[in-house]
Design a protein around this motif. Structure first.
Motif, short mmCIF file in Angstrom:
data_model
loop_
_atom_site.label_atom_id
_atom_site.label_comp_id
_atom_site.label_asym_id
_atom_site.label_seq_id
_atom_site.Cartn_x
_atom_site.Cartn_y
_atom_site.Cartn_z
N ALA A 17 1.07 -1.24 -0.50
CA ALA A 17 -0.08 0.31 -0.07
C ALA A 17 1.44 1.67 0.10
O ALA A 17 0.14 2.22 -1.10
CB ALA A 17 -1.11 0.45 0.95
N LYS A 18 2.46 1.70 0.58
CA LYS A 18 2.83 2.23 0.78
C LYS A 18 3.49 2.61 -0.30
O LYS A 18 3.67 3.56 -0.75
CB LYS A 18 3.86 2.17 2.14
N GLU A 51 -4.01 -3.67 -1.43
CA GLU A 51 -3.41 -3.95 -0.17
C GLU A 51 -3.57 -5.32 0.22
O GLU A 51 -3.49 -6.28 1.08
CB GLU A 51 -4.50 -3.32 0.76
N CYS A 80 -7.32 2.04 8.11
CA CYS A 80 -7.31 2.81 6.82
C CYS A 80 -6.90 4.45 6.55
O CYS A 80 -6.09 4.47 5.72
CB CYS A 80 -9.44 3.03 6.97
N LYS A 103 -3.65 4.35 6.99
CA LYS A 103 -2.71 3.67 5.73
C LYS A 103 -3.14 5.15 4.49
O LYS A 103 -2.26 5.15 3.57
CB LYS A 103 -3.09 3.09 5.23
N HIS A 104 -4.55 5.50 4.75
CA HIS A 104 -4.42 6.16 3.50
C HIS A 104 -4.86 7.71 3.56
O HIS A 104 -5.54 8.57 3.60
CB HIS A 104 -5.74 5.51 3.12
N GLU A 105 -4.00 9.00 4.63
CA GLU A 105 -3.94 9.76 5.10
C GLU A 105 -4.16 10.41 3.78
O GLU A 105 -4.72 11.73 3.77
CB GLU A 105 -2.69 10.02 5.76
N ASP A 106 -3.54 10.12 2.80
CA ASP A 106 -3.24 11.23 1.57
C ASP A 106 -4.83 10.71 0.54
O ASP A 106 -4.86 11.45 -0.77
CB ASP A 106 -2.35 11.53 0.91
N ASP A 107 -5.46 9.82 0.91
CA ASP A 107 -6.47 9.74 -0.66
C ASP A 107 -7.85 8.47 0.99
O ASP A 107 -7.96 7.63 0.79
CB ASP A 107 -6.66 8.21 -1.12
N ALA A 131 -10.40 6.48 -0.26
CA ALA A 131 -10.68 5.03 -0.08
C ALA A 131 -11.28 3.95 0.80
O ALA A 131 -11.16 3.29 1.64
CB ALA A 131 -9.13 4.35 -0.02
N CYS A 132 -11.24 5.20 2.29
CA CYS A 132 -11.41 4.94 3.11
C CYS A 132 -13.50 5.27 3.39
O CYS A 132 -13.85 4.76 4.42
CB CYS A 132 -11.43 4.91 4.75
#
Length: 706
Positions: free
Chosen positions: A332-333, A338, A614, A617-621, A624-625
């Motif tokens: 994911a990074k 995922e 979530c 893992k996806h602070e910039d997107d 996705a959550c």
């Protein structure tokens, strides 16, 4: 794990098959089969539903080899016991502690901070070989059920074995001491092993029924499996049959039993209990048969690739699970998927085997054969130092995570104290449009690690009735003249911070009647045991009596149907469950109480989304959550029942728009993470919902909220 089997006396008869000495290729084959079962189960659980029973195969093998060794060389003094422990340390600890250390480092770099604290605690307890008890306690924590899998979860079985290795030489040594004194060594040693087997097996049968989640992990429910291997060793060494009749057939029956168990045992069966007899007895049969002819299982179990996998099976077990857990985070990074693809799963198997071969060759064997560690004192010193290093790593991970949480909590409390704050649900209020502080509304202000711990006071205050619901705690908040009962399961409890904020301005005293994983209904739920199901219903009866006779003015209730009704699937539960709530609602109405039903919140867990994990893992997107109201929808039999009732004392509040503004359910609103897991509102977000709930309560027209 011992690599050699005991030497049995040979029969003097001409045609008797002598007992093999030294290396047992069939046992190495069993080890390969066991670790292969576990690997396939962890990567493709739908294809090998009972593959987790490979652990039970390992238990029997360990019990056989260790008991055989102790009977051949019984510990006569504490020095002998210390030497035994030193051998176990040299064999097992170097590789396991290396894996723990590397997992701890990798967690910092690839895993979201939301799992750091839990992983650090588990690394600490795994390094001390007591992590099975940690997982046992977590397994009965309803709120921990949806936590991300731990990268050291597989260490539970290693902890069970190490605890066995710690007590077993003392038990066998004491049995030899008593047996020697009374001249009945074989009977007393044999009787001791039988006694341990029976005591543990009976306890396992009972506890697997009483506490099925904890029973899977705790040592007393597993000792009988290791003792089964001990019984086989006693039979081999003391009874010493010249030839086991039909040994090849017995071996094949045992092997078939292990394989059949891997396909037909299911995770929802009571385990270990009586179901574990299948892999345990089957493994015992293969070892007992010791079949060596061309028609026996030996040619299969001794194939070179099988032998190779058996030789490195311990290290394969160590390496495979951290890779399964951590690789998706790394992917994911890097912008990848995922979830593990088939190709990625195959790659994990290859990497696990390579890493296992390397650690077996350069770690396990080097330490075990090292002249420097031939001294028990040096071995114990190494163990203490290495365990302390791993424990320190786990502890540091916990400390760092907790510091992040504490600092973030202080920042959030300061923000909440600001009357013009747009934190959380305040961003949804009409006044936010003209507030310049609300322009940066998309900035994440709550750390994911903080969100996971951001729970209502009811948790810290012990306000929950837990299975089997014999204890019925009540907690009181506020001191107003209007007495309100907050009733339901955890989905009522997560509204407590909202009501606390309203208590002063609305002259409320709030008393909680909260039960974990128990919907208040006249119909029984499919809980872990019949006792829990009955206890849940009894609790519901008590709550109705207590609230209707306790001088309350109103009831605020909310629930999530987290388990189906007894004997029903989810579809039938959705249809039938409202019938169980109607009598309870009617009882409150008949008692002239105002009743407010808060429809359950949107459910991200339906899409397998643990919100803080979530977000981490996806602070910039964050898209996705998120999800639509349809995707996050879940049944609500309580609200469904209330909709069918016509009473001016009953009202329903629908909170969906507070979580799904503009038709999209968001993981972060006003900088605050909305849920602390897959289903429960963070206390901070709940607190910011006070204006919305207050307005909704006033709109009900009920006298208690005017």
């Amino acid at each position: 794990m011992q690599q050699t089997a005991p030497v049995a006396e040979n029969s003097p008869k001409k045609n008797a098959m002598p007992k093999p000495t030294g290396f047992r290729a069939d046992i190495q084959g069993l080890r390969a089969l066991a670790v292969g079962m576990v690997l396939i189960y962890h990567l493709w659980p739908d294809h090998l539903r009972g593959g987790f029973a490979g652990v039970d195969v390992f238990f029997v093998i360990s019990g056989f080899l260790i008991t055989s060794h102790l009977i051949k060389s019984p510990p006569r003094s504490w020095a002998d016991v210390a030497k035994f422990w030193a051998r176990r340390i040299r064999r097992l600890l170097p590789a396991s502690l290396l894996v723990l250390f590397l997992v701890g480092i990798a967690t910092f770099f690839v895993a979201p901070q939301s799992i750091w604290a839990d992983t650090g605690r588990q690394i600490l307890s795994a390094g001390l070989y007591v992590v099975n008890w940690d997982f046992a306690i977590s397994s009965v924590d309803y709120l921990a059920a949806d936590n991300a899998p731990s990268p050291v979860q597989h260490f539970w079985s290693l902890s069970v074995e190490e605890q066995f290795y710690f007590v077993w030489p003392m038990i066998i040594g004491l049995a030899f001491l008593v047996g020697t004194k009374f001249g009945r060594t074989k009977r007393i040693v044999g009787g001791t092993v039988v006694g341990v087997f029976l005591a543990s097996f009976v306890f396992s049968l009972w506890y697997t029924t009483a506490e099925p989640a904890m029973a899977y992990f705790v040592t007393p429910t597993r000792m009988w499996e290791l003792a089964t291997g001990g019984l086989v060793s006693i039979f081999v060494l003391y009874v010493r049959p010249e030839r086991l009749p039909f040994s090849s057939l017995v071996g094949w029956i045992g092997l078939a039993g292990i394989v059949a168990g891997a396909f037909f045992i299911r995770a929802d069966m009571p385990f270990p209990g009586y179901v574990a007899l299948v892999p345990v007895v089957s493994t015992a049969l293969v070892i007992l048969a010791d079949s060596r002819g061309p028609t026996s299982p030996l040619p299969v179990l001794a194939l070179r690739p099988v032998r190779f996998l058996g030789d490195i099976s311990y290290s394969v077990y160590l390496w495979h699970w951290p890779l399964i857990v951590l690789v998706p985070y790394l992917s994911a990074k890097m912008g990848g998927a995922e979830k593990l693809s088939f190709g990625a799963s195959l790659a994990i198997i290859v990497v696990s085997v390579i890493a296992a071969w390397a650690s077996t060759t350069w770690v396990e064997n080097r330490f075990r054969k090292s002249a420097f560690f031939s001294s028990s004192k040096r071995t114990f010193a190494f163990a203490a130092l290495a365990m302390a290093l791993v424990a320190a790593l786990g502890l540091s991970q916990m400390v760092i995570a907790n510091r992040i949480v504490d600092q973030n909590e202080d920042e959030l409390q300061s923000e909440l104290a600001d009357a013009d704050s747009c934190l959380g649900a305040a961003i949804l209020l009409p006044s936010a449009k003209d507030n310049p502080q609300c322009e940066d509304k998309d900035t994440l202000q709550m750390e994911p690690a903080a969100a996971k711990k951001d729970k209502a006071k009811a948790y810290a205050d012990g306000c929950w009735a837990s299975a089997p619901y014999a204890s019925k705690p009540e907690c009181t908040y506020g001191d107003g003249s209007k007495h309100v009962a907050l009733v339901g399961n955890s989905h009522a409890g997560h509204w407590l911070p909202t009501l606390e904020r309203l208590a002063d301005e609305n002259d409320l005293t709030i008393t909680t009647f909260l039960a974990s994983n128990c919907s208040l209904s006249t119909l029984p739920q499919e809980l872990s045991t019949a006792e829990e199901a009955k206890g849940c219903q009894d609790y519901a009866d008590w709550v109705v009596k207590r609230t209707t006779e306790g001088g309350f003015d109103a009831v605020i209730t909310s629930e999530r149907q987290s388990t189906p009704l007894q004997g029903m699937g989810w579809d039938e539960t959705e249809e039938k469950a409202p019938e169980g709530h109607r009598p309870i609602l009617q009882s409150w109405i008949d008692a002239e109480l105002d009743v407010v039903v808060i429809r359950d919140t949107p459910y991200p867990g339906g899409e397998d989304i643990n919100v803080p994990d979530c977000v981490a893992k996806h602070e910039d997107d964050l898209e996705a959550c998120s999800g639509t109201p349809e995707e996050w929808h879940w049944m609500d039999p309580l609200a469904a029942s209330a909709r069918t009732m016509d009473s001016d004392r009953l009202s329903i509040i629908y909170p969906q728009d507070w979580f799904c503004p503009e038709g999209r359910c968001e993981p972060v609103i006003g900088g605050v993470i909305t849920y602390f897991d897959t289903a429960h509102i963070t206390a901070t977000y709940a607190e910011t919902l006070a204006p919305q709930l207050d307005a909704s309560l006033h709109r009900t027209g009920l006298r208690s909220f005017k």
